[in-house]
Design an enzyme around this catalytic site. Structure first.
Site, PDB file in Angstrom:
ATOM      1  N   SER A   8       0.845  -1.197   0.000  1.00  0.00           N
ATOM      2  CA  SER A   8       0.000   0.000   0.000  1.00  0.00           C
ATOM      3  C   SER A   8       0.874   1.237   0.000  1.00  0.00           C
ATOM      4  O   SER A   8       1.970   1.226   0.575  1.00  0.00           O
ATOM      5  CB  SER A   8      -0.880   0.015   1.252  1.00  0.00           C
ATOM      6  OG  SER A   8      -1.571   1.236   1.355  1.00  0.00           O
ATOM      7  N   ALA A  11      -0.482   6.575   3.272  1.00  0.00           N
ATOM      8  CA  ALA A  11       0.324   6.989   4.424  1.00  0.00           C
ATOM      9  C   ALA A  11      -0.425   6.776   5.738  1.00  0.00           C
ATOM     10  O   ALA A  11       0.187   6.450   6.765  1.00  0.00           O
ATOM     11  CB  ALA A  11       0.715   8.458   4.274  1.00  0.00           C
ATOM     12  N   GLY A  12      -1.748   6.945   5.708  1.00  0.00           N
ATOM     13  CA  GLY A  12      -2.547   6.749   6.927  1.00  0.00           C
ATOM     14  C   GLY A  12      -2.486   5.308   7.388  1.00  0.00           C
ATOM     15  O   GLY A  12      -2.330   5.020   8.585  1.00  0.00           O
ATOM     16  N   LYS A  13      -2.594   4.380   6.429  1.00  0.00           N
ATOM     17  CA  LYS A  13      -2.523   2.961   6.786  1.00  0.00           C
ATOM     18  C   LYS A  13      -1.135   2.615   7.327  1.00  0.00           C
ATOM     19  O   LYS A  13      -1.009   1.913   8.329  1.00  0.00           O
ATOM     20  CB  LYS A  13      -2.810   2.096   5.557  1.00  0.00           C
ATOM     21  CG  LYS A  13      -4.272   2.075   5.127  1.00  0.00           C
ATOM     22  CD  LYS A  13      -4.442   1.093   3.968  1.00  0.00           C
ATOM     23  CE  LYS A  13      -5.849   1.080   3.417  1.00  0.00           C
ATOM     24  NZ  LYS A  13      -5.997   0.173   2.273  1.00  0.00           N
ATOM     25  N   ASP A  73      -7.485  -4.278   2.690  1.00  0.00           N
ATOM     26  CA  ASP A  73      -8.576  -3.668   1.950  1.00  0.00           C
ATOM     27  C   ASP A  73      -9.636  -3.300   2.973  1.00  0.00           C
ATOM     28  O   ASP A  73     -10.050  -4.143   3.773  1.00  0.00           O
ATOM     29  CB  ASP A  73      -9.148  -4.582   0.860  1.00  0.00           C
ATOM     30  CG  ASP A  73      -9.851  -3.737  -0.191  1.00  0.00           C
ATOM     31  OD1 ASP A  73      -9.171  -2.902  -0.832  1.00  0.00           O
ATOM     32  OD2 ASP A  73     -11.075  -3.856  -0.357  1.00  0.00           O
ATOM     33  N   PHE A 154      -7.248   9.771   9.117  1.00  0.00           N
ATOM     34  CA  PHE A 154      -7.236  10.000   7.673  1.00  0.00           C
ATOM     35  C   PHE A 154      -8.609   9.615   7.104  1.00  0.00           C
ATOM     36  O   PHE A 154      -9.488   9.105   7.816  1.00  0.00           O
ATOM     37  CB  PHE A 154      -6.110   9.194   6.997  1.00  0.00           C
ATOM     38  CG  PHE A 154      -6.285   7.696   7.035  1.00  0.00           C
ATOM     39  CD1 PHE A 154      -5.980   6.971   8.177  1.00  0.00           C
ATOM     40  CD2 PHE A 154      -6.771   7.005   5.929  1.00  0.00           C
ATOM     41  CE1 PHE A 154      -6.156   5.594   8.211  1.00  0.00           C
ATOM     42  CE2 PHE A 154      -6.938   5.617   5.947  1.00  0.00           C
ATOM     43  CZ  PHE A 154      -6.632   4.911   7.101  1.00  0.00           C
ATOM     44  N   TYR A 156     -12.114   8.875   6.098  1.00  0.00           N
ATOM     45  CA  TYR A 156     -13.452   9.146   6.631  1.00  0.00           C
ATOM     46  C   TYR A 156     -13.466   9.287   8.153  1.00  0.00           C
ATOM     47  O   TYR A 156     -14.543   9.404   8.747  1.00  0.00           O
ATOM     48  CB  TYR A 156     -14.412   8.019   6.202  1.00  0.00           C
ATOM     49  CG  TYR A 156     -14.514   7.858   4.702  1.00  0.00           C
ATOM     50  CD1 TYR A 156     -15.297   8.716   3.942  1.00  0.00           C
ATOM     51  CD2 TYR A 156     -13.801   6.861   4.036  1.00  0.00           C
ATOM     52  CE1 TYR A 156     -15.372   8.584   2.562  1.00  0.00           C
ATOM     53  CE2 TYR A 156     -13.871   6.715   2.654  1.00  0.00           C
ATOM     54  CZ  TYR A 156     -14.657   7.579   1.926  1.00  0.00           C
ATOM     55  OH  TYR A 156     -14.731   7.456   0.557  1.00  0.00           O
ATOM     56  N   HIS A 182     -11.354  -1.054  13.357  1.00  0.00           N
ATOM     57  CA  HIS A 182     -11.422  -2.208  12.460  1.00  0.00           C
ATOM     58  C   HIS A 182     -10.014  -2.748  12.184  1.00  0.00           C
ATOM     59  O   HIS A 182      -9.772  -3.946  12.205  1.00  0.00           O
ATOM     60  CB  HIS A 182     -12.115  -1.798  11.156  1.00  0.00           C
ATOM     61  CG  HIS A 182     -11.559  -0.547  10.527  1.00  0.00           C
ATOM     62  ND1 HIS A 182     -11.248   0.593  11.244  1.00  0.00           N
ATOM     63  CD2 HIS A 182     -11.217  -0.263   9.238  1.00  0.00           C
ATOM     64  CE1 HIS A 182     -10.765   1.500  10.427  1.00  0.00           C
ATOM     65  NE2 HIS A 182     -10.730   1.020   9.212  1.00  0.00           N
TER      66      HIS A 182
END
Ligand code: IMP
Length: 199
Positions: A8, A11-13, A73, A154, A156, A182
């Site tokens: 990925s 950057a947020g992940k 995902d 980041f 939503y 999550h």
């Protein structure tokens, strides 16, 4: 410490995985590597597609040895939008650049008086360099705020209020998000599964 390729460029992940899985050293999906397709109808299909696609590419072009590939995902599923944007979360409102604008568009799509229930879902696929890939998942229930609130996180995050809280993920400290999100739940399942795999 194991070394894992993160399939990925979000950057947020990356920030969240580094905090949630501190014992893993993440190698980033290189800028020159191709965009990983995600053409499935379900989070699980897309996570597997990205993990296996990245593993195939790395086996030919990788610059350092890694133990496996991790792909995420994830997305926001809104009850009043029949579960959307869901798997299309990253592609929602492509004419808009900022998530502030995308979030306003999404909120404006809810009919007046509509139920505000929503959940974040995350499916992780782990593909060892040798062996069969597997998936784990996590979800957090909540509701949509009436406006974009907070600048943390980041995507939503500023419009999602997790169950049991009054603030959005955009307002809550990262540490709080990491106890109940999550992605945190999926990472807990991944840690357990990797522990089992190593035994
Ligand atoms: P994908 O998994 O690359 O298809 O992208 C998932 C998209 O869902 C992200 O680009 C965000 O828009 C959204 N998303 C996933 N997880 C989160 C989260 O933890 N907070 C906010 N938005 C998220």
């Amino acid at each position: 410490m194991s070394k894992v390729l993160l399939a990925s460029r979000n950057a947020g992940k990356l920030r969240e995985f580094s905090a949630l899985l501190p014992d893993i050293h993440f190698v980033l999906w290189p800028a020159e590597a191709p965009e990983l397709p995600e053409t499935g109808a379900f989070f699980l299909d897309n996570a597997l597609q990205k993990a296996e696609g990245a593993r195939t590419w790395w086996l030919e072009h990788g610059t350092e040895p890694v133990d496996g590939v991790l792909a995420d995902d994830s997305g926001l599923c809104v009850d009043a939008l029949w579960g959307g944007p869901g798997v299309l979360s990253a592609r929602f409102a492509p004419d808009l650049v900022s998530y502030r604008d995308k979030n306003h568009r999404l909120l404006a799509m809810l009919p007046e008086g509509a139920a505000r229930g929503a959940r974040f879902v995350c499916v992780l696929a782990f593909a060892p360099m040798e062996g069969v890939a597997f998936t784990v998942s996590g979800a957090v229930e909540g509701s949509l705020a009436y406006d974009h609130r907070g600048e943390r996180g980041f995507g939503y995050d500023p419009i999602f209020i997790p169950e049991g809280h009054d603030q959005t993920f955009g307002e809550l400290p990262a540490d709080t998000k990491h106890t109940l999100s999550h992605r945190a739940r999926a990472c807990a399942a991944l840690r357990e599964r990797l522990g089992v795999v190593r035994e």
